[in-house]
Design a protein around this motif. Structure first.
Motif, PDB file in Angstrom:
ATOM      1  N   ASP A  62       0.827  -1.211   0.000  1.00 55.13           N
ATOM      2  CA  ASP A  62       0.000   0.000   0.000  1.00 55.13           C
ATOM      3  C   ASP A  62       0.863   1.264   0.000  1.00 55.13           C
ATOM      4  O   ASP A  62       0.534   2.251  -0.669  1.00 55.13           O
ATOM      5  N   THR A  63       1.966   1.229   0.753  1.00 56.86           N
ATOM      6  CA  THR A  63       2.860   2.392   0.781  1.00 56.86           C
ATOM      7  C   THR A  63       3.539   2.573  -0.562  1.00 56.86           C
ATOM      8  O   THR A  63       3.632   3.702  -1.076  1.00 56.86           O
ATOM      9  N   HIS A  65       2.442   1.617  -3.443  1.00 56.28           N
ATOM     10  CA  HIS A  65       1.439   2.094  -4.405  1.00 56.28           C
ATOM     11  C   HIS A  65       1.180   3.585  -4.203  1.00 56.28           C
ATOM     12  O   HIS A  65       1.045   4.336  -5.186  1.00 56.28           O
ATOM     13  N   ARG A 230      -7.832   2.478  -0.288  1.00 55.52           N
ATOM     14  CA  ARG A 230      -6.496   1.983   0.060  1.00 55.52           C
ATOM     15  C   ARG A 230      -5.942   1.101  -1.055  1.00 55.52           C
ATOM     16  O   ARG A 230      -6.604   0.190  -1.538  1.00 55.52           O
ATOM     17  N   GLY A 231      -4.732   1.406  -1.472  1.00 53.17           N
ATOM     18  CA  GLY A 231      -4.076   0.617  -2.502  1.00 53.17           C
ATOM     19  C   GLY A 231      -4.536   0.914  -3.908  1.00 53.17           C
ATOM     20  O   GLY A 231      -4.081   0.265  -4.852  1.00 53.17           O
ATOM     21  N   GLN A 232      -5.449   1.889  -4.081  1.00 55.06           N
ATOM     22  CA  GLN A 232      -5.939   2.214  -5.413  1.00 55.06           C
ATOM     23  C   GLN A 232      -5.858   3.713  -5.714  1.00 55.06           C
ATOM     24  O   GLN A 232      -5.273   4.110  -6.714  1.00 55.06           O
ATOM     25  N   ASN A 234      -5.012   6.149  -3.220  1.00 52.69           N
ATOM     26  CA  ASN A 234      -4.378   6.844  -2.100  1.00 52.69           C
ATOM     27  C   ASN A 234      -3.014   7.373  -2.513  1.00 52.69           C
ATOM     28  O   ASN A 234      -2.122   6.597  -2.884  1.00 52.69           O
ATOM     29  N   HIS A 239      -2.303   8.273   2.430  1.00 57.46           N
ATOM     30  CA  HIS A 239      -1.894   7.022   3.064  1.00 57.46           C
ATOM     31  C   HIS A 239      -1.379   7.275   4.475  1.00 57.46           C
ATOM     32  O   HIS A 239      -1.635   6.467   5.386  1.00 57.46           O
TER      33      HIS A 239
END
Length: 295
Positions: A62-63, A65, A230-232, A234, A239
């Motif tokens: 996630d970070t 991305h 989240r993960g798309q 952000n 984040h």
């Protein structure tokens, strides 16, 4: 006696040592509390749970991305706003036309409008209930809560940066050099690249640096139009907020350290460009020098 009084310089504000030291001390205290202290806290808290937690936060999908999306938004928004800033500055400073002052006012609007208000305005323009939302939805085009909305919001808040740096400089330089190049037969593009660009390059780079820093740190407008998925959708600032709300303080500070490093590098680039550009005025190649005129 009269000559002595006439030649005596009037006292300047701050000549007294006590006043000067007090003023400098106040400035240093404010800088330490408002700027240095938060940066120190970010660095300390980022590593408060050890290197392993810091590393795991940075390499988390996630970070990564969020970092990639932030960089992508900058890659798209900064060149577009650079081209817009150069075109706007060229039009305003080199031509006289009706609506010139109005154009100056419009360029300044993103500085006077809150980024959140700008994000809400995009909702009323591109949202499902907005002016173009139903038409876009009919053709399957998604602007809001997707990457295009993030880029549009980033472009809006950073639109004035390059133009704001170029317009005062190009106004001070005047139009003589461009007119001289044109009279010698240079085309518009040749005049720009050989005459105008060398004289504005440091201010242009300075505006690009500021524009890039603002894109990467923008929160308000992007938070409204992105959907915070989240993960798309952000970006890195969004984040960081999610990590903090998830009670992952160390992770939030770890991600914040990346933005802090960007801020430090931006300051270094700013100072470097100011030193490089101070007092440098390149003589355009298309303008004949005095030696050539005498031949």
């Amino acid at each position: 006696m009269g000559a002595t009084r006439i030649g005596r310089k009037p006292p300047r504000v701050g000549d007294q040592p006590l006043f000067r030291r007090m003023l400098i001390g106040i400035v240093l205290v404010i800088v330490a509390l408002l700027i240095v202290a938060p940066l120190v806290v970010i660095g300390v808290e980022a590593f408060s749970k050890g290197w392993a937690v810091y590393r795991d936060t940075i390499i988390h999908p996630d970070t990564l991305h969020a970092i990639g999306l932030t960089v992508f938004a900058a890659i798209v928004a900064v060149p577009v706003n650079t081209a817009f800033g150069v075109a706007a500055a060229w039009s305003i400073t080199k031509f006289d036309f009706r609506g010139r002052r109005f154009l100056l006012v419009v360029i300044e609007i993103p500085f006077s409008v809150s980024p959140i208000v700008a994000g809400v305005a995009y909702l009323f323009v591109y949202g499902l209930q907005g002016a173009f939302g139903p038409t876009l939805d009919e053709y399957g085009v998604k602007i809001l809560f997707a990457i295009p909305g993030i880029i549009l919001a980033s472009m809006f808040v950073t639109a004035p940066f390059v133009a704001r740096e170029l317009i005062p400089l190009m106004q001070a330089q005047g139009r003589d050099l461009e007119e001289a190049a044109t009279s010698l037969g240079a085309s518009g593009w040749r005049t720009f690249f050989s005459v105008t660009l060398p004289n504005i390059k440091w201010a242009l780079l300075y505006g690009v640096v500021l524009c890039n820093a603002r894109v990467m740190g923008e929160f308000g407008a992007v938070s409204v139009v992105s959907g915070n998925i989240r993960g798309q959708t952000n970006t890195l600032p969004l984040h960081i907020e999610l990590l903090y709300h998830d009670y992952q303080a160390a992770g939030a500070f770890a991600a914040s350290s990346i933005l802090a490093l960007i801020a430090v590098f931006t300051i270094i680039a700013k100072v470097t460009l100011e030193r490089q550009g101070a007092g440098r005025v390149r003589r355009p190649a298309l303008v004949a020098n005095p030696a050539e005129k005498t031949q």
